[in-house]
Design a protein around this motif. Structure first.
Motif, mmCIF file in Angstrom:
data_model
loop_
_atom_site.group_PDB
_atom_site.id
_atom_site.type_symbol
_atom_site.label_atom_id
_atom_site.label_comp_id
_atom_site.label_asym_id
_atom_site.label_seq_id
_atom_site.Cartn_x
_atom_site.Cartn_y
_atom_site.Cartn_z
ATOM 1 N N ASP A 19 53.401 38.429 -29.070
ATOM 2 C CA ASP A 19 54.160 38.519 -28.190
ATOM 3 C C ASP A 19 53.827 37.060 -27.495
ATOM 4 O OD1 ASP A 19 54.591 38.711 -25.773
ATOM 5 O OD2 ASP A 19 54.151 40.511 -24.996
ATOM 6 N N ARG A 20 55.326 36.344 -27.682
ATOM 7 C CA ARG A 20 54.955 34.729 -26.954
ATOM 8 C C ARG A 20 54.409 34.433 -25.319
ATOM 9 N NH1 ARG A 20 57.666 31.194 -24.647
ATOM 10 N NH2 ARG A 20 58.579 29.330 -26.365
ATOM 11 N N ILE A 21 54.970 35.433 -25.043
ATOM 12 C CA ILE A 21 54.004 35.617 -23.804
ATOM 13 C C ILE A 21 52.688 35.513 -23.626
ATOM 14 C CG2 ILE A 21 53.931 37.001 -21.192
ATOM 15 C CD1 ILE A 21 57.516 37.301 -21.675
ATOM 16 N N GLU A 22 52.326 36.489 -24.374
ATOM 17 C CA GLU A 22 50.812 36.563 -24.509
ATOM 18 C C GLU A 22 50.420 35.949 -25.258
ATOM 19 O OE1 GLU A 22 49.373 39.192 -22.869
ATOM 20 O OE2 GLU A 22 51.002 40.070 -21.819
ATOM 21 N N LEU A 23 50.415 35.172 -26.239
ATOM 22 C CA LEU A 23 50.156 34.243 -27.197
ATOM 23 C C LEU A 23 50.358 33.123 -25.810
ATOM 24 C CD1 LEU A 23 51.867 34.362 -30.281
ATOM 25 C CD2 LEU A 23 49.788 34.503 -30.213
#
Length: 116
Positions: free
Chosen positions: A86-90
């Motif tokens: 997940d881009r946001i979590e990364l």
């Protein structure tokens, strides 16, 4: 474009790893790996010398975060190349990292590497 650049590749899907390796080498880079497990990546970070890393987020069911954290401690830049993360979590966990979703157009990744 990537002459004299050494790049660690962490990828557990054979065809993707081979494609990355061949493309990077065609651009003049030396590829360290590819490595398909977190353990082999951690060992390479300890024992190998390289300028940059491309990290798949999920290597054989384990997240690559310990490798990313070790790279940060050593001051080695990296990007995530993932189909699962997940881009946001990364970016919350690793705000300075770039995230490329698979499949990505490889020229975007190469442009990022060449600009460093």
């Amino acid at each position: 474009m990537l002459d004299h650049c050494s790049i660690l590749v962490a990828e557990d899907e054979g065809l993707i790893a081979l494609d990355l390796q061949m493309t990077l080498e065609d651009e003049g880079a030396t590829v360290v790996g590819p490595y398909s497990t977190v353990e082999s990546c951690l060992d390479a970070v300890e024992k190998q010398s390289f300028d940059f890393a491309i990290l798949d987020v999920n290597l054989r069911g384990r997240n690559v975060f310990p490798v990313a954290e070790k790279l940060i401690r050593r001051g080695i830049p990296f990007v995530f190349h993932t189909g699962h993360g997940d881009r946001i979590e990364l970016l919350k966990k690793f705000p300075d990292a770039k995230v490329y979703r698979k499949p990505t157009e490889i020229h975007h990744l190469i442009e990022n590497l060449a600009s460093r």
